[in-house]
Design a protein around this motif. Structure first.
Motif, PDB file in Angstrom:
ATOM      1  N   THR A 147       3.339  16.339   7.183  1.00  0.00           N
ATOM      2  CA  THR A 147       2.035  16.692   6.581  1.00  0.00           C
ATOM      3  C   THR A 147       1.895  16.162   5.158  1.00  0.00           C
ATOM      4  N   LEU A 148       2.935  16.358   4.339  1.00  0.00           N
ATOM      5  CA  LEU A 148       2.869  15.909   2.941  1.00  0.00           C
ATOM      6  C   LEU A 148       2.860  14.384   2.841  1.00  0.00           C
ATOM      7  N   GLU A 149       3.572  13.714   3.768  1.00  0.00           N
ATOM      8  CA  GLU A 149       3.592  12.246   3.760  1.00  0.00           C
ATOM      9  C   GLU A 149       2.213  11.691   4.114  1.00  0.00           C
ATOM     10  N   ALA A 150       1.585  12.297   5.141  1.00  0.00           N
ATOM     11  CA  ALA A 150       0.246  11.854   5.535  1.00  0.00           C
ATOM     12  C   ALA A 150      -0.752  12.073   4.392  1.00  0.00           C
ATOM     13  N   LYS A 151      -0.590  13.199   3.693  1.00  0.00           N
ATOM     14  CA  LYS A 151      -1.476  13.483   2.565  1.00  0.00           C
ATOM     15  C   LYS A 151      -1.263  12.477   1.443  1.00  0.00           C
ATOM     16  N   ALA A 152      -0.006  12.064   1.231  1.00  0.00           N
ATOM     17  CA  ALA A 152       0.289  11.095   0.182  1.00  0.00           C
ATOM     18  C   ALA A 152      -0.352   9.744   0.488  1.00  0.00           C
ATOM     19  N   PHE A 153      -0.258   9.301   1.743  1.00  0.00           N
ATOM     20  CA  PHE A 153      -0.901   8.039   2.130  1.00  0.00           C
ATOM     21  C   PHE A 153      -2.413   8.132   1.944  1.00  0.00           C
ATOM     22  N   ASP A 154      -2.981   9.288   2.280  1.00  0.00           N
ATOM     23  CA  ASP A 154      -4.424   9.483   2.131  1.00  0.00           C
ATOM     24  C   ASP A 154      -4.827   9.441   0.657  1.00  0.00           C
ATOM     25  N   LEU A 156      -3.409   7.743  -1.677  1.00  0.00           N
ATOM     26  CA  LEU A 156      -3.364   6.345  -2.123  1.00  0.00           C
ATOM     27  C   LEU A 156      -4.375   5.469  -1.390  1.00  0.00           C
ATOM     28  N   GLY A 157      -5.033   6.044  -0.375  1.00  0.00           N
ATOM     29  CA  GLY A 157      -6.009   5.274   0.383  1.00  0.00           C
ATOM     30  C   GLY A 157      -5.371   4.234   1.271  1.00  0.00           C
ATOM     31  N   LEU A 158      -4.197   4.535   1.814  1.00  0.00           N
ATOM     32  CA  LEU A 158      -3.465   3.593   2.658  1.00  0.00           C
ATOM     33  C   LEU A 158      -3.182   4.197   4.022  1.00  0.00           C
ATOM     34  N   GLY A 159      -2.850   3.321   4.974  1.00  0.00           N
ATOM     35  CA  GLY A 159      -2.459   3.776   6.295  1.00  0.00           C
ATOM     36  C   GLY A 159      -0.951   3.913   6.385  1.00  0.00           C
ATOM     37  N   ALA A 160      -0.492   4.611   7.429  1.00  0.00           N
ATOM     38  CA  ALA A 160       0.940   4.869   7.585  1.00  0.00           C
ATOM     39  C   ALA A 160       1.739   3.593   7.832  1.00  0.00           C
ATOM     40  N   THR A 165       5.519  -3.175  -0.231  1.00  0.00           N
ATOM     41  CA  THR A 165       4.803  -3.977  -1.232  1.00  0.00           C
ATOM     42  C   THR A 165       3.372  -3.492  -1.405  1.00  0.00           C
ATOM     43  N   GLU A 166       2.715  -3.151  -0.300  1.00  0.00           N
ATOM     44  CA  GLU A 166       1.334  -2.675  -0.357  1.00  0.00           C
ATOM     45  C   GLU A 166       1.247  -1.323  -1.078  1.00  0.00           C
ATOM     46  N   ALA A 206      10.823   9.594   0.386  1.00  0.00           N
ATOM     47  CA  ALA A 206      10.892   9.594   1.843  1.00  0.00           C
ATOM     48  C   ALA A 206      11.317   8.231   2.402  1.00  0.00           C
ATOM     49  N   GLY A 207      11.480   7.221   1.534  1.00  0.00           N
ATOM     50  CA  GLY A 207      11.966   5.918   1.965  1.00  0.00           C
ATOM     51  C   GLY A 207      10.899   4.938   2.397  1.00  0.00           C
ATOM     52  N   PHE A 208       9.635   5.197   2.047  1.00  0.00           N
ATOM     53  CA  PHE A 208       8.569   4.269   2.436  1.00  0.00           C
ATOM     54  C   PHE A 208       8.447   3.091   1.464  1.00  0.00           C
ATOM     55  N   CYS A 209       9.019   3.252   0.279  1.00  0.00           N
ATOM     56  CA  CYS A 209       8.912   2.170  -0.692  1.00  0.00           C
ATOM     57  C   CYS A 209      10.119   2.208  -1.632  1.00  0.00           C
TER      58      CYS A 209
END
Length: 209
Positions: A147-154, A156-160, A165-166, A206-209
């Motif tokens: 839930t928190l990861e999805a909220k973080a992407f939202d 930043l205005g990005l998709g999962a 780099t993005e 979380a290791g996404f970047c």
């Protein structure tokens, strides 16, 4: 000693000491308050077991604004809540012998070698096994967002599916756009600036970047 002894009348019992007056309560630690501070209030995180002393009125005021997690990001709060389930103690998977798992005979490299050798000898006329020898059922699947990861992407205005780099590029763009110095101290922009930083930190942890 007989009761009619001449020494009996000379005995004097020792008087009991009078109990000392109860120690007065310390002064309330609220600035400018002189009332007795008889009520304890926790100092905060990393100061467990330490307390402020306030009067009844000010301990209520203090407790209204008290937040143990003040200053932590959403990711840090989620991690704390998860660790609190086990009392912040290390845990292991059920049925796993740590010493056996860490021994050279059970290393991941040996396991991959044995698995590869087995698939090499196995015939697969219907293509149930991938070309690299890994069963299709064990192929890595798309990561399910929390839930928190999805909220973080939202935020930043990005998709999962966004790359590292993005994410970094978008983060730099939003920080520059909503920085207080670039918006004349606008309160709304400042809140947005803080949310962007917290979202990036969560994705980084979380290791996404």
């Amino acid at each position: 000693m007989k009761l009619d002894s001449k020494y009996f009348d000379g005995i004097r019992t020792k008087r009991k000491a009078k109990p000392e007056a109860a120690t007065a309560a310390p002064t309330c630690q609220w600035d400018g308050c002189e009332r007795p501070g008889a009520h304890r209030a926790p100092v905060g995180r990393n100061a467990e077991g330490q307390f402020f002393l306030f009067c009844f009125q000010h301990v209520k005021e203090y407790n209204k604004g008290y937040n143990y997690f003040s200053g932590l990001s959403d990711g840090e709060i989620a991690r704390y809540q998860k660790e609190a389930i086990t009392g912040h103690r290390p845990t292991w998977t059920v049925g796993v012998n740590k010493e056996s798992r860490d021994s050279p005979l059970h290393s991941k490299a040996d396991a991959r070698f044995a698995s590869s050798a087995a698939h090499t000898r196995m015939k697969d006329p219907f293509g149930f096994v991938a070309q690299n020898g890994t069963p299709k059922s064990r192929q890595p699947r798309a990561r399910k967002l929390k839930t928190l990861e999805a909220k973080a992407f939202d935020t930043l205005g990005l998709g999962a599916s966004s790359s590292s780099t993005e994410i970094k590029s978008r983060y730099k763009e939003l920080v520059k756009k909503h920085h207080p110095d670039a918006n004349g101290g606008d309160r709304g922009s400042e809140e947005r600036f803080r949310a962007v930083i917290q979202a990036y930190q969560l994705l980084k942890q979380a290791g996404f970047c």
